[in-house]
Design a protein around this motif. Structure first.
Motif, PDB file in Angstrom:
ATOM      1  N   LYS A   1      36.448  45.343  32.243  1.00  0.00           N
ATOM      2  CA  LYS A   1      38.073  45.036  31.203  1.00  0.00           C
ATOM      3  C   LYS A   1      38.310  43.339  32.450  1.00  0.00           C
ATOM      4  CE  LYS A   1      38.550  48.511  27.937  1.00  0.00           C
ATOM      5  NZ  LYS A   1      38.666  49.241  27.682  1.00  0.00           N
ATOM      6  N   SER A   2      38.963  43.920  33.466  1.00  0.00           N
ATOM      7  CA  SER A   2      39.762  43.334  34.047  1.00  0.00           C
ATOM      8  C   SER A   2      39.266  41.530  35.213  1.00  0.00           C
ATOM      9  CB  SER A   2      40.040  43.972  35.927  1.00  0.00           C
ATOM     10  OG  SER A   2      38.985  43.998  36.495  1.00  0.00           O
TER      11      SER A   2
ATOM     12  N   HIS B   1      37.696  48.493  34.879  1.00  0.00           N
ATOM     13  CA  HIS B   1      37.747  47.443  36.088  1.00  0.00           C
ATOM     14  C   HIS B   1      36.799  46.910  35.145  1.00  0.00           C
ATOM     15  CE1 HIS B   1      35.527  46.817  39.811  1.00  0.00           C
ATOM     16  NE2 HIS B   1      36.265  45.065  39.591  1.00  0.00           N
TER      17      HIS B   1
ATOM     18  N   ASP C   1      37.282  39.761  32.675  1.00  0.00           N
ATOM     19  CA  ASP C   1      39.209  38.907  31.394  1.00  0.00           C
ATOM     20  C   ASP C   1      39.451  39.113  30.626  1.00  0.00           C
ATOM     21  OD1 ASP C   1      40.949  38.223  32.119  1.00  0.00           O
ATOM     22  OD2 ASP C   1      40.447  36.214  33.522  1.00  0.00           O
TER      23      ASP C   1
ATOM     24  N   GLU D   1      41.880  40.343  28.847  1.00  0.00           N
ATOM     25  CA  GLU D   1      43.330  39.694  28.534  1.00  0.00           C
ATOM     26  C   GLU D   1      42.946  38.558  28.278  1.00  0.00           C
ATOM     27  OE1 GLU D   1      47.011  39.614  30.897  1.00  0.00           O
ATOM     28  OE2 GLU D   1      46.333  40.576  31.690  1.00  0.00           O
TER      29      GLU D   1
END
Length: 217
Positions: free
Chosen positions: A116-117, A114, A122, A124
């Motif tokens: 890293k989301s 979560h 974020d 990515e």
């Protein structure tokens, strides 16, 4: 019997008071990004030892907290006349680790995923954060390190106290624990700075950080 009960109650009250009076880590002075320092001809560059450098973090919500670490993936420190004069390092946001939940439990992977989301950092879209030194100063007997912290799509200059020590060819830079306000870097998830109707479902804007960097000649 009543005396024993009263004693237990008194101890409980004192314990709660002690916890509520626990001093919160001071927020780093935060302002607009500044120009980074420029290396001089006499400047020596020390390479960061990534295996011995990291950032400890702690986040808070009503009734609890979580903590862990983030890796520093590369960087260097500039030394002029035996003092840190500049430098920069890269923070690998995909390396976020949760330490307060056992690694084998599902909650560990759920929380780290979560964080890293897109709700939080974020990873990515923004796999790295960076810190670029803009200066060192002395204040109230402490060494204060200033630098531009680029996190997600925002960059702010922060200042926090550090200790610098040199043993043989190794320089260690260690910060005191300090906080940053995540809302200033557009980390919005359940932040009262962006959403007013969260009730007690919010997550504090303050994130505690402690930086430890080792560099060698």
């Amino acid at each position: 019997m009543k005396k024993g009960v009263l004693s237990i109650c008194a101890i409980a009250i004192l314990s709660i008071s002690a916890l509520s009076c626990k001093e919160k880590a001071k927020e780093a002075e935060t302002k607009e990004a500044e120009t980074a320092t420029v290396a001089e001809a006499t400047t020596e560059k020390l390479n960061v030892t990534v295996s011995e450098s990291s950032i400890a973090w702690k986040g808070f919500k009503p009734g609890g907290s979580h903590n862990g670490t983030i890796n520093i993936s590369n960087g260097s420190l500039d030394v002029t006349d035996n003092k840190v004069s500049g430098g920069a390092f890269t923070i690998d946001m995909a390396s976020i680790v949760v330490l307060d939940i056992p690694a084998e439990e599902k909650g560990n992977a759920k929380l780290s995923g979560h964080l890293k989301s897109a709700d939080f950092f974020d990873v990515e879209a923004y796999p790295n954060a960076t810190f670029e030194i803009t200066g060192l100063s002395e204040a109230e007997g402490k060494t204060m390190l200033s630098g531009n912290l680029k996190l997600k799509d925002a960059t702010n200059n922060i200042t926090f106290p550090v200790t610098v020590a040199t043993v043989n060819d190794t320089l260690t830079l260690t910060s005191e624990t300090f906080t940053i306000d995540r809302s200033k870097w557009n980390v919005k998830y359940k932040s009262k700075s962006f959403f007013e109707d969260l009730g007690d479902k919010f997550i504090n804007d303050d994130i505690e950080l402690a930086v430890s960097v080792k560099a060698v000649k």
